[in-house]
Design a protein around this motif. Structure first.
Motif, PDB file in Angstrom:
ATOM      1  N   MET A  16      24.391  49.784  22.723  1.00  0.00           N
ATOM      2  CA  MET A  16      24.861  48.699  23.537  1.00  0.00           C
ATOM      3  C   MET A  16      26.212  49.188  24.341  1.00  0.00           C
ATOM      4  O   MET A  16      27.234  49.047  23.421  1.00  0.00           O
ATOM      5  CB  MET A  16      25.057  47.486  22.850  1.00  0.00           C
ATOM      6  CG  MET A  16      25.129  46.227  23.871  1.00  0.00           C
ATOM      7  SD  MET A  16      25.664  44.634  22.735  1.00  0.00           S
ATOM      8  CE  MET A  16      27.405  44.936  22.436  1.00  0.00           C
ATOM      9  N   ASN A  17      26.310  49.360  25.519  1.00  0.00           N
ATOM     10  CA  ASN A  17      27.529  49.538  26.089  1.00  0.00           C
ATOM     11  C   ASN A  17      28.452  48.400  26.197  1.00  0.00           C
ATOM     12  O   ASN A  17      28.068  47.192  26.483  1.00  0.00           O
ATOM     13  CB  ASN A  17      27.423  49.976  27.464  1.00  0.00           C
ATOM     14  CG  ASN A  17      27.413  51.756  27.498  1.00  0.00           C
ATOM     15  OD1 ASN A  17      27.956  52.075  26.767  1.00  0.00           O
ATOM     16  ND2 ASN A  17      26.592  52.265  28.314  1.00  0.00           N
ATOM     17  N   GLN A  18      29.621  48.536  26.075  1.00  0.00           N
ATOM     18  CA  GLN A  18      30.700  47.427  26.337  1.00  0.00           C
ATOM     19  C   GLN A  18      31.655  47.837  27.555  1.00  0.00           C
ATOM     20  O   GLN A  18      31.896  48.779  27.537  1.00  0.00           O
ATOM     21  CB  GLN A  18      31.425  46.880  25.096  1.00  0.00           C
ATOM     22  CG  GLN A  18      30.638  46.443  24.020  1.00  0.00           C
ATOM     23  CD  GLN A  18      31.443  45.877  23.092  1.00  0.00           C
ATOM     24  OE1 GLN A  18      31.734  46.487  22.017  1.00  0.00           O
ATOM     25  NE2 GLN A  18      31.399  44.503  22.399  1.00  0.00           N
ATOM     26  N   TYR A  19      31.986  46.763  28.238  1.00  0.00           N
ATOM     27  CA  TYR A  19      32.671  46.973  29.558  1.00  0.00           C
ATOM     28  C   TYR A  19      33.997  46.154  29.670  1.00  0.00           C
ATOM     29  O   TYR A  19      34.027  45.114  29.180  1.00  0.00           O
ATOM     30  CB  TYR A  19      31.869  46.558  30.834  1.00  0.00           C
ATOM     31  CG  TYR A  19      30.718  47.373  30.607  1.00  0.00           C
ATOM     32  CD1 TYR A  19      30.430  48.697  31.261  1.00  0.00           C
ATOM     33  CD2 TYR A  19      29.453  46.794  30.425  1.00  0.00           C
ATOM     34  CE1 TYR A  19      29.139  49.424  31.124  1.00  0.00           C
ATOM     35  CE2 TYR A  19      28.051  47.253  30.228  1.00  0.00           C
ATOM     36  CZ  TYR A  19      28.009  48.714  30.832  1.00  0.00           C
ATOM     37  OH  TYR A  19      26.716  49.376  30.640  1.00  0.00           O
ATOM     38  N   VAL A  20      34.887  46.898  30.422  1.00  0.00           N
ATOM     39  CA  VAL A  20      36.098  46.091  30.852  1.00  0.00           C
ATOM     40  C   VAL A  20      36.397  46.216  32.184  1.00  0.00           C
ATOM     41  O   VAL A  20      36.111  47.345  32.858  1.00  0.00           O
ATOM     42  CB  VAL A  20      37.366  46.570  29.682  1.00  0.00           C
ATOM     43  CG1 VAL A  20      37.266  45.979  28.386  1.00  0.00           C
ATOM     44  CG2 VAL A  20      37.347  48.046  29.743  1.00  0.00           C
ATOM     45  N   PHE A  21      37.113  45.018  32.807  1.00  0.00           N
ATOM     46  CA  PHE A  21      37.478  45.419  34.139  1.00  0.00           C
ATOM     47  C   PHE A  21      39.002  45.553  34.110  1.00  0.00           C
ATOM     48  O   PHE A  21      39.493  44.797  33.391  1.00  0.00           O
ATOM     49  CB  PHE A  21      37.180  43.944  34.969  1.00  0.00           C
ATOM     50  CG  PHE A  21      35.803  43.923  35.402  1.00  0.00           C
ATOM     51  CD1 PHE A  21      35.180  44.607  36.543  1.00  0.00           C
ATOM     52  CD2 PHE A  21      34.878  43.125  34.771  1.00  0.00           C
ATOM     53  CE1 PHE A  21      33.813  44.378  36.913  1.00  0.00           C
ATOM     54  CE2 PHE A  21      33.314  42.984  35.008  1.00  0.00           C
ATOM     55  CZ  PHE A  21      32.933  43.751  36.210  1.00  0.00           C
ATOM     56  N   GLY A  22      39.530  46.509  35.164  1.00  0.00           N
ATOM     57  CA  GLY A  22      40.877  46.574  35.133  1.00  0.00           C
ATOM     58  C   GLY A  22      41.132  46.420  36.519  1.00  0.00           C
ATOM     59  O   GLY A  22      40.572  46.892  37.392  1.00  0.00           O
ATOM     60  N   VAL A  23      42.459  45.425  36.729  1.00  0.00           N
ATOM     61  CA  VAL A  23      42.629  44.917  37.985  1.00  0.00           C
ATOM     62  C   VAL A  23      44.150  45.410  38.451  1.00  0.00           C
ATOM     63  O   VAL A  23      44.738  44.959  37.545  1.00  0.00           O
ATOM     64  CB  VAL A  23      42.277  43.462  38.502  1.00  0.00           C
ATOM     65  CG1 VAL A  23      42.542  42.974  39.665  1.00  0.00           C
ATOM     66  CG2 VAL A  23      40.749  43.162  37.758  1.00  0.00           C
ATOM     67  N   ASP A  24      44.418  46.035  39.553  1.00  0.00           N
ATOM     68  CA  ASP A  24      45.684  46.343  39.716  1.00  0.00           C
ATOM     69  C   ASP A  24      46.026  45.422  41.388  1.00  0.00           C
ATOM     70  O   ASP A  24      45.299  45.928  42.277  1.00  0.00           O
ATOM     71  CB  ASP A  24      45.894  47.540  40.057  1.00  0.00           C
ATOM     72  CG  ASP A  24      47.538  48.178  40.153  1.00  0.00           C
ATOM     73  OD1 ASP A  24      48.120  47.194  40.003  1.00  0.00           O
ATOM     74  OD2 ASP A  24      47.714  49.506  40.486  1.00  0.00           O
ATOM     75  N   ILE A  25      46.934  44.420  41.156  1.00  0.00           N
ATOM     76  CA  ILE A  25      47.257  43.838  42.154  1.00  0.00           C
ATOM     77  C   ILE A  25      48.288  44.245  43.153  1.00  0.00           C
ATOM     78  O   ILE A  25      49.554  44.402  42.515  1.00  0.00           O
ATOM     79  CB  ILE A  25      47.608  42.165  42.039  1.00  0.00           C
ATOM     80  CG1 ILE A  25      46.446  41.598  41.278  1.00  0.00           C
ATOM     81  CG2 ILE A  25      47.556  41.545  43.288  1.00  0.00           C
ATOM     82  CD1 ILE A  25      46.550  40.253  40.808  1.00  0.00           C
ATOM     83  N   GLY A  26      48.225  44.796  44.156  1.00  0.00           N
ATOM     84  CA  GLY A  26      49.263  45.187  45.114  1.00  0.00           C
ATOM     85  C   GLY A  26      49.421  44.340  46.260  1.00  0.00           C
ATOM     86  O   GLY A  26      48.735  43.292  46.400  1.00  0.00           O
ATOM     87  N   GLY A  27      50.673  44.372  47.128  1.00  0.00           N
ATOM     88  CA  GLY A  27      50.889  43.715  47.888  1.00  0.00           C
ATOM     89  C   GLY A  27      50.033  43.639  49.137  1.00  0.00           C
ATOM     90  O   GLY A  27      49.793  42.635  50.252  1.00  0.00           O
ATOM     91  N   THR A  28      49.319  44.887  49.372  1.00  0.00           N
ATOM     92  CA  THR A  28      48.247  44.685  50.331  1.00  0.00           C
ATOM     93  C   THR A  28      46.712  44.978  49.836  1.00  0.00           C
ATOM     94  O   THR A  28      45.840  44.292  50.579  1.00  0.00           O
ATOM     95  CB  THR A  28      48.271  46.246  51.202  1.00  0.00           C
ATOM     96  OG1 THR A  28      50.000  46.406  51.456  1.00  0.00           O
ATOM     97  CG2 THR A  28      47.875  46.196  52.618  1.00  0.00           C
ATOM     98  N   THR A  29      46.460  45.316  48.988  1.00  0.00           N
ATOM     99  CA  THR A  29      45.107  45.601  48.343  1.00  0.00           C
ATOM    100  C   THR A  29      45.089  45.262  46.920  1.00  0.00           C
ATOM    101  O   THR A  29      46.038  45.575  46.277  1.00  0.00           O
ATOM    102  CB  THR A  29      44.309  46.851  48.532  1.00  0.00           C
ATOM    103  OG1 THR A  29      45.264  48.010  47.974  1.00  0.00           O
ATOM    104  CG2 THR A  29      44.213  47.167  50.068  1.00  0.00           C
ATOM    105  N   VAL A  30      43.781  44.856  46.281  1.00  0.00           N
ATOM    106  CA  VAL A  30      43.693  44.755  44.756  1.00  0.00           C
ATOM    107  C   VAL A  30      42.714  45.721  44.560  1.00  0.00           C
ATOM    108  O   VAL A  30      41.695  45.782  45.421  1.00  0.00           O
ATOM    109  CB  VAL A  30      43.002  43.410  44.704  1.00  0.00           C
ATOM    110  CG1 VAL A  30      42.763  43.085  43.177  1.00  0.00           C
ATOM    111  CG2 VAL A  30      44.013  42.418  45.065  1.00  0.00           C
ATOM    112  N   LYS A  31      43.090  46.458  43.584  1.00  0.00           N
ATOM    113  CA  LYS A  31      41.999  47.565  43.203  1.00  0.00           C
ATOM    114  C   LYS A  31      41.299  47.031  41.993  1.00  0.00           C
ATOM    115  O   LYS A  31      42.128  46.720  41.249  1.00  0.00           O
ATOM    116  CB  LYS A  31      43.095  48.894  42.872  1.00  0.00           C
ATOM    117  CG  LYS A  31      42.383  49.980  43.207  1.00  0.00           C
ATOM    118  CD  LYS A  31      43.631  51.242  42.863  1.00  0.00           C
ATOM    119  CE  LYS A  31      42.716  52.450  42.747  1.00  0.00           C
ATOM    120  NZ  LYS A  31      42.710  53.260  44.104  1.00  0.00           N
ATOM    121  N   ILE A  32      40.059  47.348  41.981  1.00  0.00           N
ATOM    122  CA  ILE A  32      39.461  46.631  40.926  1.00  0.00           C
ATOM    123  C   ILE A  32      38.539  47.709  40.249  1.00  0.00           C
ATOM    124  O   ILE A  32      37.780  48.568  40.949  1.00  0.00           O
ATOM    125  CB  ILE A  32      38.316  45.544  41.006  1.00  0.00           C
ATOM    126  CG1 ILE A  32      39.350  44.436  41.652  1.00  0.00           C
ATOM    127  CG2 ILE A  32      37.703  44.875  39.965  1.00  0.00           C
ATOM    128  CD1 ILE A  32      38.603  43.374  42.240  1.00  0.00           C
TER     129      ILE A  32
END
Lengths: 312, 312
Positions: A1-17
């Protein structure tokens, strides 16, 4: 069973997910716009919506998702409270609590520069280490300090603000922070350009830089690679100040490795040569003789680091 | 049912041992001689014997003793390995493991300056805090860094070696460590005396210090309290360098409080006045505006801090 995480980097112009496996394999990454209207109050709902959409799209089972890690451009405390994020319009926002309500997932939050350090330690230039200093040389100078595998946030979330480490007592120009003689005034992209203009004015030598209208840090570094005397002097000052600051920081936390990232680091290993010599000259012996490496994850580092917060 | 811990502070001449309750009430403290023969191999057996004797004397029940905490004058890693302790003759000694074998108790080990910081946080000037910097001004300058309630040891046990933080680029004399411009050369007892001699030579002004044969740091501080111009200049330099170093360190770990201890700190709050002004002038705003306090536990700090290691 795979387990997952979301990583989010909030910048002033874009949000990287990013969607990653628990082992740090990046399955997919995408960007959404950072909505700054109404003091940035749509940012977290937008992130929640985008994540939920991705979960539906890939038919992921919610129980297999460990949570969401977030990097934010501002000081953050250990409980996920963001004191202030000027670029987003946030002030005293409990980001962890809010995004948890919007998504139902466990949420952990950190400062973006600290997350980049954590990312490099997890999957980049610092793998295998538990004590690192990461310095990010961009428009400004940022930093992330890792001790025993954990990010140092400090009492008000402002640990690792090494761009404002004082390195010069005789500076006449002011730093953006209002003080004088900060590392950022010498070792950021802006700092390198400032030093170049100063040297070109003071020193009448011939230089490749004299033919360039709008000198960039890259121009200075390239000219130094070509053997241009004035550019070499500038880069020597860059290394002197960064080496001095890192030597001071190393006697505070005694790291295993120092990682240099950010736009300026794209110049390659020549940068390390300029810094390391001064570092070793100035550092307390027991804290010296350590490895310098260039960051390898680029703009993805923060996303990786934020995701890794869920693994403790 | 009362639970107890032993706190031990190993110095070059004597070993200080304390029996404390789990809440930090000091029941009794005593000293034994530090036996340096055979590369200090009797030190741990001597400590074990002294502790066992105390247990018999007070008829303590062994099950009620949580363990022994030890402070050692040298770099220590997280597993209780002492890399080197020159004053004891030790090199690569696994102190935790050995003393555990000798006594049967759980043993935790830390560097003595770090233990002093931990002690002040537990029962001294730093109670209630989780992020502090402690600087010890004695013959040299030592330091202890606490982040999120834990001591920072660093990769080779040399974190907090702030006496060798570089604060001056134009120094001609060498520090004991072999480098030039270390904090210890200006803000230790020895450093204050050195600055006083330098100022007396350079500056022809009258001074109370000219009548003293063998100037001590206390003489300089006392003269400064009297308004002596040369002594005030020296103490101003002391404050400038210490304030600058602490400002740099504060932007690395963003502490809640800075505690000043050691022999020089006996001079009282005048010291803080000299340091704090420069500190605030040089520090990044988000890391500034913090409280400075004098240490209160004196030579007992290390014993308290070592004991507190057993409480996590």
């Amino acid at each position: 069973m795979n387990q997952y995480v979301f990583g989010v980097d909030i910048g002033g112009t874009t949000v990287k997910i990013g969607l990653l496996t628990k082992d740090g394999y990046l399955i997919e990454s995408w960007e959404i716009k950072t909505s700054k209207k109404n003091s940035g109050e749509n940012i977290l709902p937008d992130i929640a919506e985008s994540i939920n959409e991705k979960i539906r799209e890939l038919s992921l089972i919610r129980e297999n998702i460990l949570g969401i890690g977030l990097g934010v451009p501002g000081p953050v405390n250990n409980d996920g409270l963001v004191y202030v994020a000027v670029n987003l319009g946030w002030k005293n926002v409990n980001v962890a609590e809010k995004l948890q309500i919007f998504t139902g997932f466990k949420v952990k939050v950190g400062n973006d520069a600290n997350m980049a350090a954590l990312g490099e330690m997890w999957k980049g230039a610092g793998t295998g280490c538990k004590n690192i200093i990461m310095v990010t040389l961009g428009t400004g100078v940022g930093g992330g300090i890792i001790v025993d595998g954990n990010v140092v946030n400090g009492a008000k979330g402002s640990a690792g603000e090494i761009g404002h480490f004082r390195v010069e007592d005789n500076e006449v120009d002011s730093c953006a922070c209002g003080k004088k003689g900060c590392l950022e005034q010498y070792s950021s992209a802006t700092g390198i350009v400032r030093l170049a203009h100063r040297e070109l004015e003071k020193n009448k030598e011939e230089s490749l830089l004299r033919d360039i209208c709008n000198i960039s840090a890259k121009d200075v570094i390239d000219a130094a690679k070509y053997g241009d005397g004035i550019a070499i002097k500038v880069m020597d000052s860059f290394g002197f100040y960064l080496g001095k600051a890192l030597a001071g920081i190393a006697c505070v936390t005694n790291p295993e490795k120092i990682i240099i990232g950010g736009g300026v680091a794209k110049a390659g290993s020549i940068l390390i040569n300029y810094v390391k010599e001064y570092f070793e000259q100035f550092v307390f012996d027991n804290c010296g003789n350590i490895c310098f490496e260039l960051a390898v994850l680029g703009n993805d580092a923060g996303m990786y680091g934020a995701a890794s917060l869920l693994l403790n």
